[in-house]
Design an enzyme around this catalytic site. Structure first.
Site, PDB file in Angstrom:
ATOM      1  N   LYS A  17       0.836  -1.215   0.000  1.00 29.68           N
ATOM      2  CA  LYS A  17       0.000   0.000   0.000  1.00 29.68           C
ATOM      3  C   LYS A  17       0.869   1.262   0.000  1.00 29.68           C
ATOM      4  O   LYS A  17       0.652   2.180  -0.781  1.00 29.68           O
ATOM      5  CB  LYS A  17      -0.935   0.020   1.230  1.00 29.68           C
ATOM      6  CG  LYS A  17      -1.864  -1.175   1.322  1.00 29.68           C
ATOM      7  CD  LYS A  17      -2.793  -1.089   2.504  1.00 29.68           C
ATOM      8  CE  LYS A  17      -2.112  -1.154   3.862  1.00 29.68           C
ATOM      9  NZ  LYS A  17      -1.427  -2.424   4.158  1.00 29.68           N
ATOM     10  N   ARG A  92     -10.142   0.493   7.974  1.00 28.94           N
ATOM     11  CA  ARG A  92      -9.694  -0.864   8.296  1.00 28.94           C
ATOM     12  C   ARG A  92     -10.800  -1.690   8.918  1.00 28.94           C
ATOM     13  O   ARG A  92     -10.578  -2.848   9.247  1.00 28.94           O
ATOM     14  CB  ARG A  92      -8.536  -0.776   9.298  1.00 28.94           C
ATOM     15  CG  ARG A  92      -7.177  -0.744   8.644  1.00 28.94           C
ATOM     16  CD  ARG A  92      -6.155  -0.485   9.727  1.00 28.94           C
ATOM     17  NE  ARG A  92      -4.997  -1.307   9.584  1.00 28.94           N
ATOM     18  CZ  ARG A  92      -3.876  -0.889   8.999  1.00 28.94           C
ATOM     19  NH1 ARG A  92      -3.783   0.304   8.503  1.00 28.94           N
ATOM     20  NH2 ARG A  92      -2.855  -1.693   8.923  1.00 28.94           N
ATOM     21  N   ARG A 131      11.861  -6.390   5.723  1.00 21.35           N
ATOM     22  CA  ARG A 131      11.823  -4.946   5.431  1.00 21.35           C
ATOM     23  C   ARG A 131      12.766  -4.176   6.369  1.00 21.35           C
ATOM     24  O   ARG A 131      12.796  -4.414   7.563  1.00 21.35           O
ATOM     25  CB  ARG A 131      10.390  -4.415   5.609  1.00 21.35           C
ATOM     26  CG  ARG A 131      10.336  -2.899   5.478  1.00 21.35           C
ATOM     27  CD  ARG A 131       8.943  -2.376   5.304  1.00 21.35           C
ATOM     28  NE  ARG A 131       8.036  -2.743   6.381  1.00 21.35           N
ATOM     29  CZ  ARG A 131       6.728  -2.450   6.366  1.00 21.35           C
ATOM     30  NH1 ARG A 131       6.188  -1.821   5.343  1.00 21.35           N
ATOM     31  NH2 ARG A 131       5.967  -2.804   7.379  1.00 21.35           N
ATOM     32  N   ARG A 175      -0.731  -8.876  13.387  1.00 20.99           N
ATOM     33  CA  ARG A 175      -1.299  -7.913  12.415  1.00 20.99           C
ATOM     34  C   ARG A 175      -2.077  -8.649  11.333  1.00 20.99           C
ATOM     35  O   ARG A 175      -3.155  -8.201  10.910  1.00 20.99           O
ATOM     36  CB  ARG A 175      -0.167  -7.095  11.772  1.00 20.99           C
ATOM     37  CG  ARG A 175       0.413  -6.054  12.718  1.00 20.99           C
ATOM     38  CD  ARG A 175       1.798  -5.611  12.281  1.00 20.99           C
ATOM     39  NE  ARG A 175       1.807  -4.925  11.012  1.00 20.99           N
ATOM     40  CZ  ARG A 175       2.910  -4.746  10.271  1.00 20.99           C
ATOM     41  NH1 ARG A 175       4.074  -5.215  10.686  1.00 20.99           N
ATOM     42  NH2 ARG A 175       2.839  -4.087   9.136  1.00 20.99           N
TER      43      ARG A 175
HETATM   44  P1  AP5 Z   1       4.799  -1.589   1.842  1.00 17.01           P
HETATM   45  O1  AP5 Z   1       4.542  -0.784   0.636  1.00 17.01           O
HETATM   46  O2  AP5 Z   1       5.438  -0.919   3.014  1.00 17.01           O
HETATM   47  O3  AP5 Z   1       3.449  -2.347   2.269  1.00 17.01           O
HETATM   48  P2  AP5 Z   1       2.232  -1.837   3.139  1.00 17.01           P
HETATM   49  O4  AP5 Z   1       1.034  -2.544   2.638  1.00 17.01           O
HETATM   50  O5  AP5 Z   1       2.204  -0.342   3.189  1.00 17.01           O
HETATM   51  O6  AP5 Z   1       2.697  -2.440   4.536  1.00 17.01           O
HETATM   52  P3  AP5 Z   1       2.593  -1.854   5.989  1.00 17.01           P
HETATM   53  O7  AP5 Z   1       3.355  -2.840   6.843  1.00 17.01           O
HETATM   54  O8  AP5 Z   1       3.037  -0.444   6.084  1.00 17.01           O
HETATM   55  O9  AP5 Z   1       1.047  -1.957   6.196  1.00 17.01           O
HETATM   56  P4  AP5 Z   1       0.229  -2.009   7.493  1.00 17.01           P
HETATM   57  O10 AP5 Z   1      -1.154  -1.865   6.999  1.00 17.01           O
HETATM   58  O11 AP5 Z   1       0.484  -3.168   8.361  1.00 17.01           O
HETATM   59  O12 AP5 Z   1       0.846  -0.822   8.328  1.00 17.01           O
HETATM   60  P5  AP5 Z   1       0.365   0.629   8.671  1.00 17.01           P
HETATM   61  O13 AP5 Z   1       1.571   1.463   8.740  1.00 17.01           O
HETATM   62  O14 AP5 Z   1      -0.770   1.058   7.801  1.00 17.01           O
HETATM   63  O15 AP5 Z   1       5.675  -2.854   1.407  1.00 17.01           O
HETATM   64  C1  AP5 Z   1       6.111  -3.812   2.376  1.00 17.01           C
HETATM   65  C2  AP5 Z   1       7.487  -4.386   1.915  1.00 17.01           C
HETATM   66  O16 AP5 Z   1       7.309  -5.076   0.679  1.00 17.01           O
HETATM   67  C3  AP5 Z   1       8.567  -3.302   1.635  1.00 17.01           C
HETATM   68  O17 AP5 Z   1       9.819  -3.832   1.997  1.00 17.01           O
HETATM   69  C4  AP5 Z   1       8.481  -3.076   0.130  1.00 17.01           C
HETATM   70  O18 AP5 Z   1       9.699  -2.634  -0.406  1.00 17.01           O
HETATM   71  C5  AP5 Z   1       8.088  -4.474  -0.373  1.00 17.01           C
HETATM   72  N1  AP5 Z   1       7.221  -4.438  -1.561  1.00 17.01           N
HETATM   73  C6  AP5 Z   1       6.196  -3.586  -1.823  1.00 17.01           C
HETATM   74  N2  AP5 Z   1       5.601  -3.879  -2.992  1.00 17.01           N
HETATM   75  C7  AP5 Z   1       6.280  -4.971  -3.486  1.00 17.01           C
HETATM   76  C8  AP5 Z   1       6.136  -5.763  -4.670  1.00 17.01           C
HETATM   77  N3  AP5 Z   1       5.172  -5.507  -5.580  1.00 17.01           N
HETATM   78  N4  AP5 Z   1       6.988  -6.795  -4.850  1.00 17.01           N
HETATM   79  C9  AP5 Z   1       7.963  -7.076  -3.917  1.00 17.01           C
HETATM   80  N5  AP5 Z   1       8.149  -6.356  -2.772  1.00 17.01           N
HETATM   81  C10 AP5 Z   1       7.313  -5.313  -2.570  1.00 17.01           C
HETATM   82  O19 AP5 Z   1      -0.253   0.422  10.118  1.00 17.01           O
HETATM   83  C11 AP5 Z   1       0.569   0.101  11.222  1.00 17.01           C
HETATM   84  C12 AP5 Z   1      -0.283   0.014  12.481  1.00 17.01           C
HETATM   85  O20 AP5 Z   1      -0.921   1.282  12.731  1.00 17.01           O
HETATM   86  C13 AP5 Z   1      -1.443  -0.984  12.446  1.00 17.01           C
HETATM   87  O21 AP5 Z   1      -1.019  -2.287  12.777  1.00 17.01           O
HETATM   88  C14 AP5 Z   1      -2.382  -0.392  13.488  1.00 17.01           C
HETATM   89  O22 AP5 Z   1      -1.942  -0.667  14.782  1.00 17.01           O
HETATM   90  C15 AP5 Z   1      -2.238   1.105  13.261  1.00 17.01           C
HETATM   91  N6  AP5 Z   1      -3.208   1.627  12.296  1.00 17.01           N
HETATM   92  C16 AP5 Z   1      -2.938   2.146  11.060  1.00 17.01           C
HETATM   93  N7  AP5 Z   1      -4.072   2.518  10.445  1.00 17.01           N
HETATM   94  C17 AP5 Z   1      -5.078   2.235  11.295  1.00 17.01           C
HETATM   95  C18 AP5 Z   1      -6.483   2.365  11.210  1.00 17.01           C
HETATM   96  N8  AP5 Z   1      -7.089   2.833  10.102  1.00 17.01           N
HETATM   97  N9  AP5 Z   1      -7.230   1.968  12.279  1.00 17.01           N
HETATM   98  C19 AP5 Z   1      -6.631   1.480  13.389  1.00 17.01           C
HETATM   99  N10 AP5 Z   1      -5.317   1.310  13.528  1.00 17.01           N
HETATM  100  C20 AP5 Z   1      -4.535   1.686  12.481  1.00 17.01           C
END
Ligand code: AP5
Length: 217
Positions: A17, A92, A131, A175
């Site tokens: 994402k 979410r 990562r 997660r």
């Molecule tokens: P990346 O692009 O970082 O993936 P992502 O989907 O953004 O992963 P996140 O871990 O950031 O998502 P998340 O939803 O768990 O975390 P968030 O920060 O939103 O890519 C991941 C890896 O893969 C990288 O190394 C990248 O280089 C690689 N990659 C990407 N695309 C690729 C491809 N096509 N091929 C190969 N490799 C690739 O949330 C964190 C925490 O915040 C949550 O757990 C929760 O506690 C809280 N939170 C956030 N939003 C909310 C909400 N709306 N409500 C409640 N709590 C929330």
């Protein structure tokens, strides 16, 4: 009149994402609104709320909806969202999706599409476990799939890379559990609304981006 592009980037942890939101933000010149990034910034403050948010994120749970909804509501009011926005990591839950509908309705906005990145669980665990991030520029690497040139240092900033504290194995599994229980039901929710655009997220980042552009035009 300029057309607005208002998107939700949806998918499990590690689906890409953030990677795709950044590309779309440059392509359409609209802001990426990452609730994860906003919450990580909030965690650095020395307040009881920051400590509470930290504990929740370390467990891999969702932070309270009221907090996230308020954050998104205020962010969407900002001027740079006038031509559109990319929501990365929000909504979410169905509760958050309903809150988003209310917010957009009150602000005279609407969603164009919910881009859903589909990636197998095995690939997600591998992506998150390997990562590493640059503390200065935020660039993401992967120890085996996209390694830095010099051992665990950013190619550009030369700073030592770090691992997100919620990218440790037990938190990753937490997660993913939370995603399947609380977030995955949104796939049907948005399919019924005719907004869902499923994308094979398991090809390389540039091919994923090309697929996204093709379903948006
Ligand atoms: P990346 O692009 O970082 O993936 P992502 O989907 O953004 O992963 P996140 O871990 O950031 O998502 P998340 O939803 O768990 O975390 P968030 O920060 O939103 O890519 C991941 C890896 O893969 C990288 O190394 C990248 O280089 C690689 N990659 C990407 N695309 C690729 C491809 N096509 N091929 C190969 N490799 C690739 O949330 C964190 C925490 O915040 C949550 O757990 C929760 O506690 C809280 N939170 C956030 N939003 C909310 C909400 N709306 N409500 C409640 N709590 C929330």
């Amino acid at each position: 009149m300029t057309k607005t592009t208002s998107l939700v980037l949806f998918g499990p942890p590690g689906a890409g994402k953030g990677t795709q939101a950044e590309k779309l933000s440059h392509h359409f010149t609209i802001p990426q609104i990452s609730t994860g990034n906003i919450l990580r910034k909030l965690r650095t403050e020395d307040t009881p709320l920051a400590r509470e948010v930290s504990e929740v994120m370390l467990r891999g749970d969702l932070v309270p909806a009221s907090l996230v909804v308020d954050i998104v509501e205020e962010r969407l009011k900002e001027k740079d969202c006038g031509a559109g926005f990319i929501l990365d990591g929000f909504p979410r839950t169905v509760e958050q999706a309903k809150a988003l509908e209310r917010i957009l309705g009150e602000q005279g906005k609407q969603l164009d599409a919910v881009v859903s990145l589909e990636v197998s669980e095995k690939e997600l665990v591998a992506r998150l476990g390997g990562r590493r991030l640059c503390p200065a520029c935020g660039r993401a690497y992967h120890l085996s799939m996209n390694p830095p040139k010099e051992d665990e240092r950013c190619d550009t900033c030369k700073k030592p890379l770090f691992q997100r504290d919620d990218d440790r194995e037990d938190t990753i599994l937490g997660r993913l559990r939370v995603y399947w229980h609380e977030t995955a039901p949104l796939v049907d929710y948005y399919r019924h609304q005719g907004l869902l655009r499923p994308i094979d997220g398991e090809t390389g980042p540039d091919r994923v981006f090309a697929q996204i552009l093709s379903v948006l035009t």
